[in-house]
Design a protein around this motif. Structure first.
Motif, PDB file in Angstrom:
ATOM      1  N   UNK A 189     -36.160  37.735  19.207  1.00  0.00           N
ATOM      2  CA  UNK A 189     -35.438  38.602  18.262  1.00  0.00           C
ATOM      3  C   UNK A 189     -35.240  39.987  18.866  1.00  0.00           C
ATOM      4  N   UNK A 190     -36.299  40.532  19.488  1.00  0.00           N
ATOM      5  CA  UNK A 190     -36.203  41.860  20.098  1.00  0.00           C
ATOM      6  C   UNK A 190     -35.166  41.886  21.223  1.00  0.00           C
ATOM      7  N   UNK A 191     -35.100  40.828  22.016  1.00  0.00           N
ATOM      8  CA  UNK A 191     -34.112  40.749  23.096  1.00  0.00           C
ATOM      9  C   UNK A 191     -32.700  40.741  22.528  1.00  0.00           C
ATOM     10  N   UNK A 192     -32.469  39.859  21.562  1.00  0.00           N
ATOM     11  CA  UNK A 192     -31.140  39.767  20.955  1.00  0.00           C
ATOM     12  C   UNK A 192     -30.737  41.082  20.294  1.00  0.00           C
ATOM     13  N   UNK A 193     -31.639  41.690  19.559  1.00  0.00           N
ATOM     14  CA  UNK A 193     -31.342  42.947  18.870  1.00  0.00           C
ATOM     15  C   UNK A 193     -31.086  44.071  19.875  1.00  0.00           C
ATOM     16  N   UNK A 194     -31.934  44.160  20.890  1.00  0.00           N
ATOM     17  CA  UNK A 194     -31.766  45.204  21.900  1.00  0.00           C
ATOM     18  C   UNK A 194     -30.441  45.098  22.634  1.00  0.00           C
ATOM     19  N   UNK A 195     -30.083  43.880  23.016  1.00  0.00           N
ATOM     20  CA  UNK A 195     -28.807  43.688  23.722  1.00  0.00           C
ATOM     21  C   UNK A 195     -27.619  43.929  22.792  1.00  0.00           C
ATOM     22  N   UNK A 196     -27.743  43.539  21.534  1.00  0.00           N
ATOM     23  CA  UNK A 196     -26.665  43.803  20.577  1.00  0.00           C
ATOM     24  C   UNK A 196     -26.437  45.304  20.407  1.00  0.00           C
ATOM     25  N   UNK A 197     -27.519  46.065  20.404  1.00  0.00           N
ATOM     26  CA  UNK A 197     -27.395  47.531  20.319  1.00  0.00           C
ATOM     27  C   UNK A 197     -26.670  48.092  21.539  1.00  0.00           C
ATOM     28  N   UNK A 198     -27.021  47.589  22.725  1.00  0.00           N
ATOM     29  CA  UNK A 198     -26.364  48.036  23.957  1.00  0.00           C
ATOM     30  C   UNK A 198     -24.878  47.696  23.905  1.00  0.00           C
ATOM     31  N   UNK A 199     -24.549  46.496  23.465  1.00  0.00           N
ATOM     32  CA  UNK A 199     -23.153  46.077  23.379  1.00  0.00           C
ATOM     33  C   UNK A 199     -22.385  46.960  22.400  1.00  0.00           C
ATOM     34  N   UNK A 200     -22.982  47.269  21.271  1.00  0.00           N
ATOM     35  CA  UNK A 200     -22.331  48.135  20.276  1.00  0.00           C
ATOM     36  C   UNK A 200     -22.110  49.539  20.830  1.00  0.00           C
ATOM     37  N   UNK A 201     -23.058  50.065  21.602  1.00  0.00           N
ATOM     38  CA  UNK A 201     -22.948  51.420  22.165  1.00  0.00           C
ATOM     39  C   UNK A 201     -21.893  51.525  23.254  1.00  0.00           C
ATOM     40  N   UNK A 202     -21.783  50.486  24.094  1.00  0.00           N
ATOM     41  CA  UNK A 202     -20.974  50.613  25.310  1.00  0.00           C
ATOM     42  C   UNK A 202     -19.735  49.732  25.374  1.00  0.00           C
ATOM     43  N   UNK A 203     -19.558  48.831  24.440  1.00  0.00           N
ATOM     44  CA  UNK A 203     -18.377  47.965  24.382  1.00  0.00           C
ATOM     45  C   UNK A 203     -18.004  47.345  25.731  1.00  0.00           C
ATOM     46  N   UNK A 204     -18.914  46.568  26.322  1.00  0.00           N
ATOM     47  CA  UNK A 204     -18.559  45.900  27.583  1.00  0.00           C
ATOM     48  C   UNK A 204     -17.455  44.872  27.349  1.00  0.00           C
ATOM     49  N   UNK A 205     -16.759  44.533  28.428  1.00  0.00           N
ATOM     50  CA  UNK A 205     -15.671  43.565  28.333  1.00  0.00           C
ATOM     51  C   UNK A 205     -16.089  42.180  28.802  1.00  0.00           C
ATOM     52  N   UNK A 206     -17.241  42.090  29.460  1.00  0.00           N
ATOM     53  CA  UNK A 206     -17.712  40.835  30.037  1.00  0.00           C
ATOM     54  C   UNK A 206     -19.228  40.910  30.214  1.00  0.00           C
ATOM     55  N   UNK A 207     -19.860  39.741  30.315  1.00  0.00           N
ATOM     56  CA  UNK A 207     -21.302  39.671  30.532  1.00  0.00           C
ATOM     57  C   UNK A 207     -21.573  38.869  31.801  1.00  0.00           C
ATOM     58  N   UNK A 208     -22.490  39.377  32.627  1.00  0.00           N
ATOM     59  CA  UNK A 208     -22.961  38.667  33.820  1.00  0.00           C
ATOM     60  C   UNK A 208     -24.459  38.466  33.653  1.00  0.00           C
ATOM     61  N   UNK A 209     -24.913  37.241  33.823  1.00  0.00           N
ATOM     62  CA  UNK A 209     -26.326  36.933  33.600  1.00  0.00           C
ATOM     63  C   UNK A 209     -26.876  36.119  34.760  1.00  0.00           C
ATOM     64  N   UNK A 210     -28.139  36.376  35.075  1.00  0.00           N
ATOM     65  CA  UNK A 210     -28.808  35.620  36.128  1.00  0.00           C
ATOM     66  C   UNK A 210     -29.161  34.235  35.601  1.00  0.00           C
ATOM     67  N   UNK A 211     -28.935  33.206  36.421  1.00  0.00           N
ATOM     68  CA  UNK A 211     -29.301  31.849  36.030  1.00  0.00           C
ATOM     69  C   UNK A 211     -30.813  31.701  36.073  1.00  0.00           C
TER      70      UNK A 211
END
Length: 184
Positions: free
Chosen positions: A63-85
């Motif tokens: 939950x903390x991971x999802x919430x933290x990343x959602x906050x970052x996305x809301x603050x910075x409006x990225x256009x794409x996500x890159x994630x490590x496999x």
């Protein structure tokens, strides 16, 4: 020479901006970074680590991971996500834990409609350091130099910054087809 309405000179045309949310998923220390490219120049906007203390149950960490990343996305409006496999691990338990943390990251990005691309850990280290077996401190040092940062980021944040660099390196027109096969 007259210009037709609706066109711009090359010198006045706005430059394409791509802003990447890059993630190094883990249950206790999820690294993240927001990096943008304007006219081929990379700029780190913000980066950090979502720290989850050991007393927090794994479900609370997700939950903390999802919430933290959602906050970052809301603050910075990225256009794409890159994630490590997920890396190869000897233990099934470790693989499951990493997979669930990665799932929380994917949900946060997907909820905001971000296209998601994945990159292997060795490929990320190769992009940052020049060799796929680099240590975390080597990645952090090189990322600081490449992005001209004033401070060396925490290792997990540095890995996320390296994932962003990897994404931009793979975003060239010559690699569009290959890039689409990485889409999650």
């Amino acid at each position: 020479m007259a210009r037709s309405p609706g066109t711009a000179d090359a010198s006045t045309a706005p430059q394409a901006v791509e802003r990447v949310l890059a993630i190094d998923p883990a249950l206790r220390k999820t690294g993240w970074a927001v990096v943008e490219s304007v006219g081929g120049t990379l700029r780190a906007i913000e980066w950090g680590v979502i720290h989850n203390k050991p007393p927090l149950l794994p479900s609370g960490c997700l939950v903390a991971i999802r919430t933290g990343l959602s906050d970052v996305i809301s603050r910075h409006a990225p256009t794409v996500c890159a994630i490590e496999t997920t890396i190869y691990v000897q233990s099934f338990k470790t693989a499951i834990v990493l997979g669930t943390a990665r799932g929380a990251c994917l949900i946060a990005a997907a909820e905001h409609g971000l296209p998601i691309y994945e990159y292997a850990p060795r490929e990320i280290k190769q992009a940052a350091v020049g060799r796929g077996a680099a240590q975390k401190d080597q990645v952090a040092f090189m990322i600081r130099a490449q992005l001209r940062l004033r401070e060396t980021p925490e290792p997990d944040a540095a890995d996320a910054l390296a994932a962003a660099i990897t994404h931009f390196q793979n975003a060239s027109a010559a690699r569009v087809t290959e890039r689409e096969t990485r889409r999650v």
